[in-house]
Design a protein around this motif. Structure first.
Motif, PDB file in Angstrom:
ATOM      1  N   GLU A 275       0.814  -1.128   0.063  1.00  0.00           N
ATOM      2  CA  GLU A 275       0.187   0.071  -0.022  1.00  0.00           C
ATOM      3  C   GLU A 275       0.716   1.377   0.080  1.00  0.00           C
ATOM      4  OE1 GLU A 275      -2.507  -0.450   3.381  1.00  0.00           O
ATOM      5  OE2 GLU A 275      -3.569  -2.205   2.483  1.00  0.00           O
ATOM      6  N   THR A 276       1.981   1.111   0.552  1.00  0.00           N
ATOM      7  CA  THR A 276       2.929   2.496   0.808  1.00  0.00           C
ATOM      8  C   THR A 276       3.558   2.835  -0.503  1.00  0.00           C
ATOM      9  OG1 THR A 276       3.439   2.056   3.155  1.00  0.00           O
ATOM     10  CG2 THR A 276       4.823   3.340   1.838  1.00  0.00           C
ATOM     11  N   ARG A 279       0.996   3.952  -4.254  1.00  0.00           N
ATOM     12  CA  ARG A 279       0.276   5.028  -4.456  1.00  0.00           C
ATOM     13  C   ARG A 279       0.457   5.831  -5.743  1.00  0.00           C
ATOM     14  NH1 ARG A 279      -1.353   8.687   0.600  1.00  0.00           N
ATOM     15  NH2 ARG A 279      -2.291   7.326   2.095  1.00  0.00           N
ATOM     16  N   TYR A 280      -0.216   6.328  -6.378  1.00  0.00           N
ATOM     17  CA  TYR A 280      -0.204   6.739  -7.695  1.00  0.00           C
ATOM     18  C   TYR A 280      -0.908   7.905  -7.798  1.00  0.00           C
ATOM     19  CZ  TYR A 280      -0.541   7.470 -12.764  1.00  0.00           C
ATOM     20  OH  TYR A 280      -0.423   7.635 -14.163  1.00  0.00           O
ATOM     21  N   GLU A 281      -0.307   9.276  -8.354  1.00  0.00           N
ATOM     22  CA  GLU A 281      -1.200  10.465  -8.591  1.00  0.00           C
ATOM     23  C   GLU A 281      -0.612  11.011  -9.926  1.00  0.00           C
ATOM     24  OE1 GLU A 281      -1.917  13.075  -5.376  1.00  0.00           O
ATOM     25  OE2 GLU A 281      -1.057  12.012  -3.971  1.00  0.00           O
ATOM     26  N   ALA A 286      -6.021  10.384  -7.723  1.00  0.00           N
ATOM     27  CA  ALA A 286      -4.827   9.835  -6.947  1.00  0.00           C
ATOM     28  C   ALA A 286      -5.725   8.411  -6.812  1.00  0.00           C
ATOM     29  CB  ALA A 286      -4.776  10.266  -5.915  1.00  0.00           C
ATOM     30  N   SER A 287      -4.709   7.410  -6.953  1.00  0.00           N
ATOM     31  CA  SER A 287      -5.037   5.977  -6.624  1.00  0.00           C
ATOM     32  C   SER A 287      -4.290   5.458  -5.467  1.00  0.00           C
ATOM     33  CB  SER A 287      -4.925   5.070  -8.062  1.00  0.00           C
ATOM     34  OG  SER A 287      -5.031   3.597  -7.652  1.00  0.00           O
ATOM     35  N   TYR A 288      -4.963   4.991  -4.359  1.00  0.00           N
ATOM     36  CA  TYR A 288      -4.306   4.454  -3.143  1.00  0.00           C
ATOM     37  C   TYR A 288      -4.668   2.885  -3.124  1.00  0.00           C
ATOM     38  CZ  TYR A 288      -3.561   9.359  -2.126  1.00  0.00           C
ATOM     39  OH  TYR A 288      -3.423  10.873  -2.275  1.00  0.00           O
ATOM     40  N   LYS A 290      -5.374  -0.760  -1.794  1.00  0.00           N
ATOM     41  CA  LYS A 290      -5.336  -1.277  -0.568  1.00  0.00           C
ATOM     42  C   LYS A 290      -5.696  -2.826  -0.753  1.00  0.00           C
ATOM     43  CE  LYS A 290      -5.214   2.567   1.571  1.00  0.00           C
ATOM     44  NZ  LYS A 290      -6.609   2.926   2.486  1.00  0.00           N
ATOM     45  N   PRO A 386      -9.510  10.810  -3.630  1.00  0.00           N
ATOM     46  CA  PRO A 386      -8.958   9.471  -3.957  1.00  0.00           C
ATOM     47  C   PRO A 386      -9.766   8.532  -3.760  1.00  0.00           C
ATOM     48  CG  PRO A 386      -7.471  11.065  -2.471  1.00  0.00           C
ATOM     49  CD  PRO A 386      -8.815  11.662  -2.362  1.00  0.00           C
ATOM     50  N   SER A 390      -9.971   5.397  -6.283  1.00  0.00           N
ATOM     51  CA  SER A 390      -9.211   4.070  -5.785  1.00  0.00           C
ATOM     52  C   SER A 390     -10.005   2.891  -5.676  1.00  0.00           C
ATOM     53  CB  SER A 390      -8.579   4.434  -4.205  1.00  0.00           C
ATOM     54  OG  SER A 390      -7.727   5.394  -4.237  1.00  0.00           O
TER      55      SER A 390
END
Length: 461
Positions: A275-276, A279-281, A286-288, A290, A386, A390
């Motif tokens: 997850e860390t 992350r994409y922006e 923004a896509s986080y 999980k 986000p 996401s």
């Protein structure tokens, strides 16, 4: 964070003040609320969308839109209608899904996932108006936004604003699932393949742009995340219970169920790292991604006596639009090997990549939505939070096929009848600005968007 446009093309059609006023006057708040509640109160879980589809079909027929039913199965049709197309303007497709997340209604299956108190919640399948707010999951996701674009088309038609380009109105099954996994296989368990995917490939549509109409709190994103499900099988040995000599450590037990604790911790360790790092922006959102274990299976409860040789965990993993399943597979497999969880097998049993629109090609659509949002709400368009980029939303279907697409819509939680009207006005003005009038009328002061440098200045909503 508001949009600051520069170097964006002007809308294909400069919407006039008179046209906006006419569209707003054509939207009946009470009628919209009634239809949203009627449609929302039809039980439409995944795999049970037929009655809701029929309601949309009959509504479109009554309003003179000549809808069609197109589906992989007659029980789960897509409803498709067209308005405009009288010139050479660009085409726009609106899509929303008929199914809503809820217990499936099978007591044996629901008991495996939900508490009794959770199953008793009204909002799974019931919608109502209380203290000026619309309650119920079906309106929030996704029949409220669906109602908005249906009435947007009705308003355009009532005002006599025929469109140069085609406006497609589509209501689809299968957006929230399910997925064919294990014994739940075959077309009965198909989800996305029979919904908007089917519309794109077999629905007789040729959209230049598309909007997934879903609650975004009046924000917009052209990013969509995908997801995968990994089955992690743990292997061991079957030992007749009277012959078993139980070890001190669970990790030494022949029954692989006893190793699940260590496996779960390893999966959690990998998930936090994933997850860390994932992350994409970009300018469009923004896509986080999980990850979470969705299910555990092991042994056969009614055929006990010797434990089991196999148990499995099912791990859901989100996928940002810049990620590929092979890289994620290798990362998880290497981590589990190093964790020493014993004999295991890893397999992705579901894979759906995420996608994003081409930033330059989507600009005309973003420009039209910004203009419409400013006129309907008095506020500039914002990048959606986000959470809305996401997850999977059906604008992914179009972006994967090189058709620029976004998701945008009204207030996600506890919308009001006023939100229905605002949402419909946004969708109506967007269609008019993008598709253009087939026969432009005189009068009115042209309203043009103010353009800046970047679709999004940066930052979050």
């Amino acid at each position: 964070m508001s949009l600051d446009f520069k170097n964006l093309p002007e809308a294909a059609y400069a919407v006039s003040e008179d046209e906006v006023a006419a569209l707003a006057a054509a939207l009946d708040k009470e009628e919209m609320t009634r239809v949203a509640l009627e449609l929302g109160n039809i039980k439409s879980p995944a795999r049970g969308e037929a009655e809701a589809a029929e309601y949309v079909y009959q509504w479109l027929s009554k309003e003179g839109f000549r809808p069609r039913k197109v589906g992989a199965t007659p029980e789960r049709p897509n409803i498709i209608a067209t308005y405009g197309g009288k010139g050479d303007g660009k085409s726009l497709l609106y899509t929303a899904h008929l199914d809503t997340e809820s217990p499936v209604g099978n007591p044996d299956e629901d008991a495996l996932k939900f508490r009794d108190s959770t199953l008793e919640q009204r909002e799974w399948t019931e919608c109502w108006l209380e203290n000026g707010q619309l309650h119920g999951f079906p309106i929030a996701n996704d029949r409220g936004p669906m109602t908005c674009f249906l009435f947007a088309a009705k308003a355009l038609k009532a005002c006599g604003f025929d469109l140069s380009g085609r406006l497609y109105l589509t209501a689809s099954p299968g957006e929230i699932g399910p997925e064919p996994i294990e014994e739940m296989r075959g077309i009965d368990y198909m989800g996305k393949e029979i919904g908007t995917h089917y519309v794109f490939n077999h629905g007789g549509v040729s959209a230049d742009y598309a909007i997934a109409a879903e609650g975004c709190d009046y924000g917009l994103t052209w990013v969509g995340s995908g997801y995968s499900v990994f089955r992690i099988k743990l292997y061991g040995d079957s030992v007749f219970t009277p012959l078993l000599e139980s070890p001190e450590l669970a990790s030494d037990h022949p029954n692989p169920i006893y190793r699940m604790g260590a496996a779960v911790q390893s999966i959690l360790d990998w998930s936090r790292k994933f997850e860390t790092e994932s992350r994409y922006e970009c300018e469009g959102g923004a896509s986080y991604p999980k990850a979470q274990i969705a299910s555990v299976r092991g042994g056969v409860p009614h055929a006990f006596g010797a434990g089991t040789e196999v148990c499995a965990l099912y791990l859901e993993v989100g996928l940002a639009p810049n990620q590929q399943i092979g890289d994620v597979h290798r990362s998880l497999e290497a981590f589990l090997r190093e964790s020493g969880i014993g004999e295991f097998e890893l397999e992705p049993v579901v894979v759906r990549h995420g996608f994003e629109a081409d930033e330059n090609k989507v600009k005309p659509l973003v420009s039209a939505v910004d203009l419409a949002t400013r006129l309907a709400t008095g506020e500039p368009l914002k990048r959606a939070a986000p959470i809305y980029s996401s997850m999977w939303r059906d604008h992914n279907v179009f972006n994967m096929n090189r058709v620029p697409a976004v998701t945008t819509g009204f207030k996600r939680w506890r919308p009001t009848p006023e939100d229905l009207v605002k949402g419909a006005l946004i969708y109506a003005v967007t269609a008019l600005a993008l598709c253009g009038r087939a026969k432009q009328s005189e009068g009115g002061t042209a309203i043009k968007p103010v353009y800046g440098d970047n679709p999004f200045r940066g930052g979050e909503t």
